[in-house]
Each structure stands twice: as structure tokens, then as C-alpha cells.
Enzyme design. Structure first.
Site, short mmCIF file in Angstrom:
data_model
loop_
_atom_site.label_atom_id
_atom_site.label_comp_id
_atom_site.label_asym_id
_atom_site.label_seq_id
_atom_site.Cartn_x
_atom_site.Cartn_y
_atom_site.Cartn_z
N LEU A 90 0.84 -1.19 0.00
CA LEU A 90 0.00 0.00 0.00
C LEU A 90 0.88 1.24 0.00
O LEU A 90 1.94 1.27 0.63
CB LEU A 90 -0.90 0.03 1.24
CG LEU A 90 -2.01 -1.01 1.33
CD1 LEU A 90 -2.69 -0.93 2.69
CD2 LEU A 90 -3.03 -0.83 0.22
N LYS A 122 -4.61 -0.98 10.35
CA LYS A 122 -3.50 -1.57 9.60
C LYS A 122 -2.67 -2.38 10.59
O LYS A 122 -1.91 -1.83 11.38
CB LYS A 122 -2.64 -0.50 8.93
CG LYS A 122 -1.52 -1.07 8.06
CD LYS A 122 -0.73 0.03 7.38
CE LYS A 122 0.35 -0.56 6.49
NZ LYS A 122 1.36 -1.33 7.24
N ARG A 143 3.67 -13.26 1.53
CA ARG A 143 3.56 -12.34 0.41
C ARG A 143 4.80 -12.36 -0.46
O ARG A 143 4.73 -12.24 -1.68
CB ARG A 143 3.30 -10.91 0.91
CG ARG A 143 3.27 -9.90 -0.23
CD ARG A 143 2.69 -8.57 0.19
NE ARG A 143 3.44 -7.94 1.26
CZ ARG A 143 3.08 -6.79 1.83
NH1 ARG A 143 1.96 -6.20 1.43
NH2 ARG A 143 3.81 -6.26 2.79
N GLU A 177 -3.32 -10.93 7.74
CA GLU A 177 -2.08 -10.71 8.49
C GLU A 177 -1.95 -11.74 9.61
O GLU A 177 -2.92 -12.01 10.32
CB GLU A 177 -2.07 -9.31 9.12
CG GLU A 177 -2.07 -8.17 8.14
CD GLU A 177 -0.68 -7.76 7.69
OE1 GLU A 177 0.25 -7.83 8.51
OE2 GLU A 177 -0.53 -7.37 6.52
N LYS A 303 -10.01 2.06 2.13
CA LYS A 303 -10.27 1.45 0.82
C LYS A 303 -11.55 2.01 0.22
O LYS A 303 -12.50 2.32 0.95
CB LYS A 303 -10.43 -0.07 0.95
CG LYS A 303 -9.25 -0.84 1.50
CD LYS A 303 -9.57 -2.33 1.52
CE LYS A 303 -8.37 -3.16 1.97
NZ LYS A 303 -8.19 -3.14 3.42
N CYS A 437 16.27 -3.19 49.46
CA CYS A 437 17.23 -2.86 50.51
C CYS A 437 16.81 -3.55 51.80
O CYS A 437 15.63 -3.54 52.16
CB CYS A 437 17.29 -1.34 50.71
SG CYS A 437 18.31 -0.85 52.12
#
Length: 700
Positions: A90, A122, A143, A177, A303, A437
Site C-alpha cells: 500500500l 493496519k 507475500r 495478516e 479502501k 534494601c
């Protein structure tokens, strides 16, 4: 408002610099897409790519074949499985102005205005194509370079949201994805470290490495989000035709109906809007929720929703012309770890803090980041001089994720842990992950007393750090109770303590004695509790005597205290017993106004319960309330802690986060992500003025 990008295009002055920039970008892209790690963070790569594009626009005859501007995924590693339809990248925009230019260009290209935009997150993962034959998942392909990808079918069965069998026996390709959620990433690093490996730098790096690993002694889960559905050779003709004609939004509904995981079930689902202005508004909504999402996003995808608009716009060799990525500022950057500081908290906890080479993340310059504890440093294998991945999202404290091991030069040095308390030189208790401590609170007496005197604790006006140091150094104060035993002649003998200052401080101490138990408990600094938890404990038990009498089982009945925390709270209260006795003897209040002690447990072992839940019948009875933004009107002078106290006096429960269980969000000036999330979830909103009317009977 979302912040504008802070990294302009890199300046390229001549052909030599251009060639070097192309080489650097190609190297970074290949490393990024092959293994998820790169010598450049996202902002640095975007800056370089924009500089390359700007130089090429002025020198179109000198474009090099390896330039990332003409390649899908900037020149990712190739695979040997061809895609039936290219998997394109993109193009990016970084501001509302750039987005407006893109929409105008799209309208000119298709000779009409776009009237339906699909807007969604995204996702920061790896693009894959999942091929289904008659409903069965048969192949998974990366991809790659867009024309062919790598076969990673060995990962089938380890990816949540990618069903092995669709709801219908169709032949289709699902694109989407693969990523790791925050929880999956943390689990993956725990498993990887247990098997002797270096931790992954970030979730994308983890997902990339895991997806390609074929011979690993362990498996860790990943998650799939679908964003595309298309026909394959062998797809039923009627279905293939329908997939070509469906709006993108309906295409995703079809995918979800087949059992594919999409953004629809998240806090940031894809939505359809009608104008560019509505797109920008949705971008801002998603950006506001970014820090609270359980997965990473690096932008918003816009889109053209209608198939006719997508066909008319077409695609270039690298990216479709009907879609754009609206990039958000990076929440992760690579910088160098210069030093580790060791700070001692008010309870004696010794906490490491990383000193960083300054780096800008989300508009803020980051110079420090949390390192949690020594065990965490060891697990992550950090060294001084390391290039490290630093994460910051929203208002979260920046943290160091992991070293970027492939950038090591060999000059990095081990981080030296302290052998004695850096504050007082006493021994260190290293029996737990969080070192402490051995002197505990006494190590940090000044900090403990200044904290106890703070506005949200005992609110002792005039007792700041400077005055506390003076009292401690004079030998007048050795613990919190000593403050309430101070005499007028002792204070008058101190430097810069006149009659007015002395009388004002004594009056403030007298007022502090009348503070509710919840504030006294908070002032004691019980480990594992804070302002909110102190209020819950005080309102449940009502008196300090009941708190001190509680065992771990009884303590677990307080909302938010579980099996692990209860014993430590009980032990801490027991350790503080002598101090509590001295405070009570000095006249400090040990009861919570309006609270009722719990009934004793029944003889058959049933849990005890309050005779009447605190605040029953109040205007906020049973409500979970979140406050965000700056308060105005009658609430303007209230601190956030005082607002939370007001909520609980009115019968409600204060909370710091918005969820579907939230009843009301009080949204003041500058309210951001919490207001956006409330609107997304349909949670009731109130202005400070409306809330003041609601609790008017309790406002003094």
C-alpha cells in the site's frame, strides 16, 4: 487529535547519496520481511523511502532497479510459490492534508467522487495467503515479493483465527495478516528464553521468526486477521462472480461467515463512511484506542468500498490505487542503551532504569525507559551500548523490549548489578525478582514521609521534601508517627521556622489526624497497594482493627486482591503493627467514615460479608465509574484521587480503564482515548457539570 508524523523525508543531495540510500533501504527491507528485524525502525525506513521517492521525482531517468518505490514490500525476499493475483503493498499518507490529496487524485482517476470508504486498522504483522480447497486449508504462503511467496504450510494449526475447515466447502483464497498479540508475544519470549534463545525484539519479529521456523523444539501461538477474499482456479463460477462484485465490507462479512477471524470482533472494526472528513474522524478514533489494543497497529487502511470504484481505479505495479495506508507515528524505535541507573523506592525496592540515547516516539523525546528488575535484564541479555527496541504507546511508561542483537559490534559491556544498596549502603535482599534494601522503609525515610504528607495521602500542607529532610537531619522524626508528636518549641528551634510557619504546620498535622482510614492506609505505603486499593480495603473492613485481624482468606474478599497478593498485604500490615500502634496513640483516625465492618464468618465456614455494602443507596450505587480529562466547575479543585473518593462515597467504584462493564465515564476537557472507547462501547458519558449535579449531596 493524532499527532502529525515527526520524521520528514531524508534529504538526498546527489546520485551517490541516492545509490547509498537505495542500498540501505533494500538491505533493511530484505531483513525486515525475511526475519522481522531490521537495522532501521519504521520511522527511519519511512523517512528514507520518502527521500528516495522525492529524489526520483526530480530525476526520473536515473531510477535504480533496486529502488523500494517500485517494489512490493520494498524488495522483500522472494519465494517459489506464485500468487494467482499479485499481493501488492500500500502507498502511504501521513496527515489529513496528504489524505485529502489522495482522495482528490482517486476521484479524478475514476471520474467521480467516492461515496463509500471502508476504514479499518493496519495490523502490524506479516501478509499471507491461505488457500482453501473445498473448505479445507491446504496451503499457506507469505507475500514474498508480491508475485511469489514462501510456502509456510508447516505453520497450519498454530495460527488462531485461521480455521482448518471453513463453514462451507468452498474453494477460495483468504488473505490477511499473521501477528502476535501482546499476550502471545510475552508468552513467546518466556518460552524462547527457557529454551536458551534471545528474546524477540517486538511482536512482528516474533511472528516472522515463528512463522518460518520449521524445526523448533517448541511452538507458540499466533493470530490471523483476514482482510481479503478472492477466487482461485477451481472456484465455483457463481461464487467467483459474486466475490468480484461485492463491496469490500460485504466481502469481509462473507469471510467472517466462513469462520475467518477479522477485525469485526475487536474494539476497532472496519466501518464504512461516506466522506473524507468522516474517514479522518475514524482515523482519530482508532488512533485514540491504539495504546489499549491487545495487538499492534501501525496505521489505518482506507479502501474504496464499492467494487465498481475499485475496478475503475485499478492498480499500479506496487500498490492498488483504490486503497491507502494512513500511517501513525511509530510507538517503537531503535536507540542505544547508554547506562543503567539504580533507584530506591519508598518501600526499599531497588529499581533499574535505562538511560537512552534520546529518541522521539509519538512526539515525545524519550531518554529513560523502565527495565523492571535485575532478573528481567538477565533474561533479555541486555548489555551497555546495545541497540535496543524501545516501546511507548499513549501514556504508558517507555519500556525496553529487547536488544537488537544483529547490530552488536562487540564493544558492548555487561550491566553491573549493585552489591549494596545504592541509597544507604546496606545489604540487598535478592530473594525475589524485585530486589529490596534490607533496611526497607528506613532506607528511604525522607521519600516515605514526603509521600505520606502528599495531597492524595494525609495532605499535610507545608511538609514538603525540604522540610522533611530538615526534621530527619535534626533527629526529630524517625518514622511517620513522630510527625504527630512534634512540639511547638522543637519546630521553633529549627532554621527558617518562625511562629507563623510553625503554627501552620501544627494545624496541618492536626487536620491530618482526622483524615479517613483509606488515606492513612495509603500513607503507610503498603506494598502491593496504592490509592485505589487502600480505599477498597478501608471501605471493606471499616476499621484498622478489622484490617489487622484479617488473614489472607479474609483479605481476598476485597475486590482486586487475589490469592497471590493477599498474603503479602497481610504480612505487610503485620510488619507495620508497631508504627500503626504509635499512630493510633498519637490520635490519628483509624476508621473509614460511612463504612460498615464485615460480619464474622458463619460457623459453617461461609464467608463473612458487610452488613451493608458501603454506599448502598447512593447516587452511584453499583456503578463502575471512570474519570478522564480535566475537571471543571465545582469539580475543578478536586485531584483525581479526591474524585475517586467522591465516587466511592456515592456508592460507586472508581476505575482507571474503560470496558464493557463500565457504567459511566466522566469526560472533562482534553479527554482522549477513554472517551473514544466509551463512545465505541456505548458507555454513558457525563460532563463534569452533569456529574456534579449527580453527586451534589456529597460535595462540600
Amino acid at each position: 487529535m493524532i499527532r502529525a508524523m515527526t520524521t520528514p523525508a531524508a534529504v538526498i543531495v546527489d546520485a551517490t547519496a541516492y545509490a547509498q540510500a537505495v542500498e540501505d533501504a533494500a538491505h533493511a527491507a530484505a531483513a525486515y520481511y525475511a526475519g522481522g528485524s531490521s537495522p532501521l525502525d519504521d520511522d527511519a525506513y519511512d523517512r528514507l523511502a520518502r527521500g528516495i521517492a522525492a529524489w526520483e521525482a526530480e530525476h526520473p531517468d536515473e531510477v535504480l532497479p533496486d529502488s523500494p518505490t517500485g517494489k512490493v514490500a520494498g524488495g522483500a525476499a522472494e519465494g517459489d510459490v506464485p500468487h494467482t493475483v499479485p499481493m501488492l503493498s500500500l502507498d502511504n499518507v501521513f496527515s489529513p492534508e496528504e489524505f485529502t490529496v489522495w482522495t482528490a487524485s482517486l476521484a479524478r482517476r475514476i471520474d467521480r467522487e467516492v461515496t463509500r470508504f471502508s476504514v479499518g486498522p493496519k495490523l502490524d504483522g506479516l501478509a499471507v495467503a491461505a488457500r482453501y480447497r473445498e473448505g479445507r486449508l491446504t496451503r499457506l504462503i507469505t507475500r514474498g515479493d508480491g508475485t511469489a511467496g514462501e510456502d509456510v504450510s508447516h505453520a497450519i494449526g498454530t495460527v488462531e483465527g485461521l480455521p482448518g475447515t471453513l463453514a462451507e466447502p468452498v474453494t477460495v483464497e483468504v488473505r490477511g495478516e499473521i501477528l502476535m498479540t501482546t499476550a502471545q508475544f510475552e508468552h513467546a519470549n518466556e518460552v524462547r528464553i527457557r529454551h536458551g534463545g534471545q528474546p524477540f525484539a517486538n511482536p512482528r519479529n516474533a511472528a516472522a521468526g515463528t512463522l518460518r521456523a520449521k524445526e523448533r523444539a517448541y511452538t507458540v501461538p499466533m493470530t490471523f486477521f483476514g482482510y481479503g477474499l478472492l477466487a482461485l482456479p477451481g472456484t465455483d463460477a457463481a461464487l467467483a462472480g459474486r466475490l468480484e462484485e461485492l463491496p469490500y465490507s460485504e466481502l469481509m462479512e462473507t469471510a467472517a461467515g466462513l469462520g475467518v477471524h477479522t477485525s469485526a470482533g475487536t474494539a476497532v472494526p472496519d466501518v464504512v463512511v461516506g466522506t473524507p472528513e468522516q474517514v479522518v474522524a475514524r482515523v482519530q478514533e482508532i488512533a485514540a484506542l491504539r495504546a489499549e489494543l491487545p495487538f499492534g497497529i501501525d496505521g489505518i487502511v482506507v479502501k474504496a468500498d464499492l467494487a465498481a470504484d475499485r475496478r475503475a481505479a485499478g492498480s499500479g505495479s506496487r500498490a492498488p490505487r483504490w486503497a491507502i495506508a494512513y500511517k501513525l507515528p511509530a510507538v517503537e524505535k531503535i536507540t542505544r542503551l547508554l547506562e543503567v541507573e539504580w533507584n530506591v523506592g519508598r518501600t526499599g525496592i531497588i529499581a533499574p532504569r535505562g538511560v537512552l540515547e534520546p529518541v522521539v516516539i509519538e512526539g515525545s523525546t524519550i531518554t529513560y525507559a523502565t527495565l523492571h528488575n535485575p532478573a528481567d535484564i538477565t533474561r533479555r541479555g541486555l548489555r551497555l551500548g546495545d541497540h535496543v527496541m524501545v516501546h511507548r504507546a499513549g501514556d504508558v511508561i517507555p519500556r525496553i523490549e529487547a536488544p537488537v542483537a544483529h547490530l552488536r559490534t562487540g564493544e558492548e559491556q555487561p550491566i553491573v548489578f549493585p552489591e549494596a544498596c545504592p541509597r544507604c549502603g546496606s545489604d540487598i535482599d535478592t530473594s525475589e525478582e524485585r530486589w529490596r534494601c534490607a533496611q526497607g522503609r528506613n532506607c528511604h525515610l525522607v521519600a516515605s514521609l514526603a509521600y505520606a504528607a502528599g495531597r492524595d495521602q494525609l495532605d499535610i500542607e507545608g511538609l514538603g521534601t525540604t522540610r522533611v529532610v530538615q526534621l530527619v537531619e535534626a533527629g526529630l522524626v524517625a518514622d511517620l508517627a513522630d510527625l504527630f508528636l512534634l512540639r511547638r518549641e522543637q519546630l521553633l528551634a529549627l532554621e527558617r521556622m518562625g511562629e507563623t510557619s510553625t503554627d501552620n504546620l501544627l494545624a496541618a498535622l492536626a487536620r491530618a489526624k482526622e483524615q479517613p482510614l483509606s488515606r492513612v492506609l495509603c500513607a503507610l505505603g503498603v506494598r502491593g497497594t496504592g490509592r485505589s486499593m487502600s480505599r477498597r480495603i478501608a471501605r471493606y473492613f471499616a476499621t484498622m482493627d478489622h484490617i489487622r485481624a484479617a488473614d489472607a482468606e479474609a483479605m481476598q474478599r476485597v475486590d482486586g486482591i487475589g490469592v497471590e497478593k493477599a498474603p503479602s498485604v497481610v504480612a505487610e500490615i503485620a510488619e507495620l503493627a508497631p508504627l500503626i500502634d504509635r499512630l493510633a496513640a498519637a490520635g490519628v483516625n483509624m476508621t473509614e467514615p460511612g463504612a460498615t465492618p464485615p460480619r464474622p464468618a458463619d460457623t459453617d465456614g461461609a464467608d463473612g460479608a458487610t452488613a451493608e455494602a458501603p454506599g448502598d443507596g447512593g447516587p452511584l450505587a453499583g456503578m463502575k465509574v471512570v474519570v478522564t480529562g480535566a475537571m471543571t466547575g465545582n469539580l475543578e479543585r478536586l485531584s483525581r484521587n479526591e474524585m475517586n473518593e467522591l465516587i466511592e462515597r456515592a456508592g460507586g467504584r472508581s476505575s482507571s480503564s474503560v470496558s464493557k462493564n463500565t457504567s459511566l465515564v466522566v469526560a472533562g476537557e482534553g479527554a482522549g482515548s477513554k472517551r473514544a472507547k466509551a463512545e465505541q462501547l456505548g458507555v454513558r458519558l457525563a460532563t463534569p457539570e452533569e456529574f456534579a449535579v449527580l453527586v451534589a449531596g456529597l460535595l462540600s
